[in-house]
Design a protein around this motif. Structure first.
Motif, short mmCIF file in Angstrom:
data_model
loop_
_atom_site.label_atom_id
_atom_site.label_comp_id
_atom_site.label_asym_id
_atom_site.label_seq_id
_atom_site.Cartn_x
_atom_site.Cartn_y
_atom_site.Cartn_z
N TRP A 26 0.83 -1.20 0.00
CA TRP A 26 0.00 0.00 0.00
C TRP A 26 0.87 1.26 0.00
O TRP A 26 0.54 2.24 -0.67
CB TRP A 26 -0.95 0.00 1.20
N THR A 27 1.97 1.23 0.72
CA THR A 27 2.90 2.37 0.72
C THR A 27 3.47 2.57 -0.68
O THR A 27 3.55 3.71 -1.17
CB THR A 27 4.02 2.16 1.75
N ALA A 28 3.87 1.49 -1.32
CA ALA A 28 4.42 1.59 -2.69
C ALA A 28 3.38 2.17 -3.64
O ALA A 28 3.70 3.01 -4.49
CB ALA A 28 4.89 0.22 -3.17
N LEU A 29 2.12 1.75 -3.50
CA LEU A 29 1.05 2.30 -4.33
C LEU A 29 0.87 3.79 -4.06
O LEU A 29 0.79 4.60 -4.99
CB LEU A 29 -0.26 1.54 -4.09
N ARG A 30 0.82 4.15 -2.79
CA ARG A 30 0.63 5.55 -2.40
C ARG A 30 1.76 6.43 -2.96
O ARG A 30 1.53 7.56 -3.37
CB ARG A 30 0.60 5.65 -0.87
N GLU A 31 2.98 5.89 -2.97
CA GLU A 31 4.14 6.65 -3.42
C GLU A 31 4.38 6.58 -4.93
O GLU A 31 5.34 7.16 -5.43
CB GLU A 31 5.38 6.16 -2.68
N GLY A 32 3.54 5.83 -5.65
CA GLY A 32 3.70 5.74 -7.09
C GLY A 32 4.80 4.77 -7.53
O GLY A 32 5.25 4.82 -8.66
N ARG A 33 5.19 3.87 -6.63
CA ARG A 33 6.18 2.84 -6.98
C ARG A 33 5.50 1.53 -7.36
O ARG A 33 6.15 0.54 -7.64
CB ARG A 33 7.13 2.59 -5.81
N ALA A 34 4.17 1.55 -7.38
CA ALA A 34 3.36 0.38 -7.73
C ALA A 34 2.06 0.87 -8.32
O ALA A 34 1.72 2.06 -8.19
CB ALA A 34 3.10 -0.48 -6.49
N VAL A 35 1.33 -0.03 -8.98
CA VAL A 35 0.00 0.28 -9.50
C VAL A 35 -0.98 -0.73 -8.93
O VAL A 35 -0.60 -1.84 -8.55
CB VAL A 35 -0.06 0.24 -11.04
#
Length: 184
Positions: A26-35
């Motif tokens: 979820w952190t990666a998604l929030r930071e734009g490092r994941a979709v």
């Protein structure tokens, strides 16, 4: 008794690891490092009717009430995670409606997310186009993609349930690196 205690400890540790992993996703998604790649919410049936027309929702499978509620819960979940994503969707009505029902803003059509259920011979080419287009997006902003089972399976090897989401690491590759699965 001792064996039960060991199993309980192992279960607790495993549960904590899964939760920590999900938190990182979820952190990666929030930071734009994941979709977040979602299968459209529940639209009863399989494939499309014989009279299917892309620009006429009356000729397509559409979300039922369960599907609309699933999509609304996705919007609530994303807001609770402090995620204000850019929404990209297949042009199929059930995918567009899933994205709209989230109540998170404008929905942009991305043909690379369109279903290739009726044209499976285009799967490899369309999946490559999706990877290229997503990897070309600016980093740092949250991105939610709404697509179809066949597209998601081609990219990840996973057969998702209606309304299920996968958080995928960026840059996308084939097969995609799945950080978390989120049930509808």
């Amino acid at each position: 008794m001792r064996r039960a205690g060991v199993w309980w400890l192992a279960l607790c540790l495993l549960s904590g690891a899964v939760q920590a992993s999900d938190k990182q996703a979820w952190t990666a998604l929030r930071e734009g490092r994941a979709v977040l790649l979602l299968r459209h919410a529940t639209a009863p049936g399989t494939g499309d009717p014989a009279n299917f027309q892309l620009n006429d929702c009356r000729t397509q499978r559409n979300l039922n009430q369960v599907g609309r509620e699933q999509a609304q819960r996705w919007g609530q979940l994303l807001r609770s995670q402090w995620i204000e994503p850019r929404l990209l969707s297949s042009r199929w009505c059930r995918a567009q409606d899933t994205a709209r029902e989230m109540g998170l803003g404008a929905v942009e059509a991305l043909p690379a997310l369109d279903s290739f259920f009726q044209t499976p011979n285009t799967a490899r080419e369309q999946t490559a186009a999706l990877i290229e287009q997503i990897n070309a997006q600016p980093r740092g902003a949250s991105l939610v993609l709404v697509s179809h089972q066949v597209n998601i399976t081609a990219l990840t090897g996973i057969y998702p349930a209606s309304g299920e989401g996968l958080i995928l690491a960026l840059p996308l590759e084939a097969p995609a690196h799945v950080l978390a699965r989120v049930q509808p």
